[in-house]
Enzyme design. Structure first.
Site, short mmCIF file in Angstrom:
data_model
loop_
_atom_site.label_atom_id
_atom_site.label_comp_id
_atom_site.label_asym_id
_atom_site.label_seq_id
_atom_site.Cartn_x
_atom_site.Cartn_y
_atom_site.Cartn_z
N GLY A 6 0.81 -1.21 0.00
CA GLY A 6 0.00 0.00 0.00
C GLY A 6 0.84 1.26 0.00
O GLY A 6 1.83 1.38 -0.74
N CYS A 7 0.47 2.20 0.88
CA CYS A 7 1.14 3.50 0.92
C CYS A 7 2.61 3.39 1.32
O CYS A 7 3.40 4.30 1.07
CB CYS A 7 0.41 4.43 1.89
SG CYS A 7 -1.27 4.84 1.39
N GLY A 8 3.01 2.28 1.94
CA GLY A 8 4.41 2.10 2.31
C GLY A 8 5.28 1.62 1.17
O GLY A 8 6.51 1.54 1.32
#
Length: 356
Positions: A139-141
């Site tokens: 995801g956002c990571g």
């Protein structure tokens, strides 16, 4: 130390101003969701001005099967991936596409086997011996994690050239019938985007007019038993977003000690950092960074700018920030921190130093 030579980005052509997105949701959810007027305030309060979507906004009014969404994801991911790779390599005159040794492909908004980088290899003239490293679920990571995995590869293979492609079509996961608050909040934040980064090992000698960021250190950390903070709930009709309101407090209580210990381990402190390249998950996330770390608004300005112009695009967003910072031409000796948070709940850190 491995070095970042170029960053390219590509945004789909369907731009949606935030007031148009708010009106769209108002029309779609009116009469179906309790306290709708109250929730609509997040569109204005989030300080996002524009986002770019893979499809015209009218497409999102209708239900689409998981199969239809995913077929579209594969088609557009291949098209956009070709563009962003070509743009990235065009920035480095002494690298040909046949010189690339490994491709790290990061995405969480669609499913493909073979994974997208194999489809890109069939569209472009890569060597047939390229190492493929697809990564799903960060995801956002994923943006900072992609840089970290490229660093690992180049430390093991100092003669290597690695491409990282982060590609997310968040809008294709939108569920018009989901009245869950997470779906609503996600709709106010997320957009679509693609980024590509070229990283080289120590033994690769490429020319450059400007100082470039070298990767000094990386770190990953998992918050135990935090699966319900961020991620997907997978149902018959597709991916449903999980997005907890506790994320800003986690930054203050858990991520800040992680960052400070990482800097201490590398004999640095937050006061030494000249460039803070943070994934702008949202306005509250940036405010949490500012408060918990005592950062100036100037240090967070690149992240705020990308959030305003593109929204949260998941994994490529932090690479949009990196590109913005590199365009400012930091001087040799400047230090930077790249930071992103993702499902797990997890944190990713990269320490950069500009060298010229």
């Amino acid at each position: 130390m491995p070095k970042i030579h170029a960053v390219s980005t590509y945004s789909p052509s369907h731009q949606v101003p935030q007031d148009q997105a708010e009106e769209f949701i108002h029309q779609l959810f009116n009469g179906k969701m309790a306290r709708l007027e109250r929730y609509l305030k997040v569109f204005k309060n989030g300080e996002i001005l524009n986002r770019q979507l893979a499809m015209p906004i009218e497409w999102y009014k209708e239900d689409h099967s998981f199969s239809e969404r995913n077929d579209l994801y594969i088609e557009l991911a291949t098209e956009y991936g070709v563009r962003v790779i070509q743009d990235c390599l065009a920035e480095v005159s002494d690298v040909e596409i046949t010189d690339i040794d490994a491709i790290i492909f990061v995405s969480t908004t669609g499913i493909s086997t073979p994974s997208i980088e194999a489809r890109l290899m069939n569209q472009l003239s890569f060597s047939e011996d390229v190492v493929r490293i697809p990564i799903w679920g960060l995801g956002c990571g994923g943006g900072a994690a992609g840089i970290s995995r490229a660093n690992d590869y180049c430390l093991a293979h100092p003669e290597a050239l690695v491409l990282i492609i982060c590609l997310e079509l968040c809008s294709l996961t939108f569920q018009p019938g989901d009245m869950n608050k997470s779906n609503f909040i996600g709709t106010s934040l997320f957009g679509d985007g693609v980024a590509c980064v070229l990283v080289s090992g120590d033994q690769v000698k490429l020319s450059s007019r400007n100082a470039l960021p070298s990767i000094k250190a990386t770190a990953s950390r998992l918050l135990p038993n935090s699966e319900d903070v961020m991620g997907w709930r997978i149902e018959d009709n597709g991916l449903h977003v999980i997005f907890s309101k506790s994320i800003p407090s986690i930054i203050e209580k858990w991520f800040t000690p992680f960052l400070k210990s990482f800097l201490q381990k590398n004999e640095q402190s937050i006061t030494n950092i000249n460039r803070f390249i943070a994934h702008p998950g949202g306005k509250k996330v940036l405010a949490a960074y500012e408060t918990a770390l005592g950062l100036s608004k100037e240090l967070l300005a690149p992240s705020s700018f990308i959030l305003q112009q593109h929204g949260n695009m998941s994994s490529p967003t932090v690479l949009y920030v990196l590109k913005h910072v590199m365009q400012q031409k930091p001087e040799s000796g400047e230090l930077g921190i790249m930071a992103s948070l993702g499902p797990g709940f997890s944190g990713e850190l990269v320490l950069l130093e500009w060298e010229g």
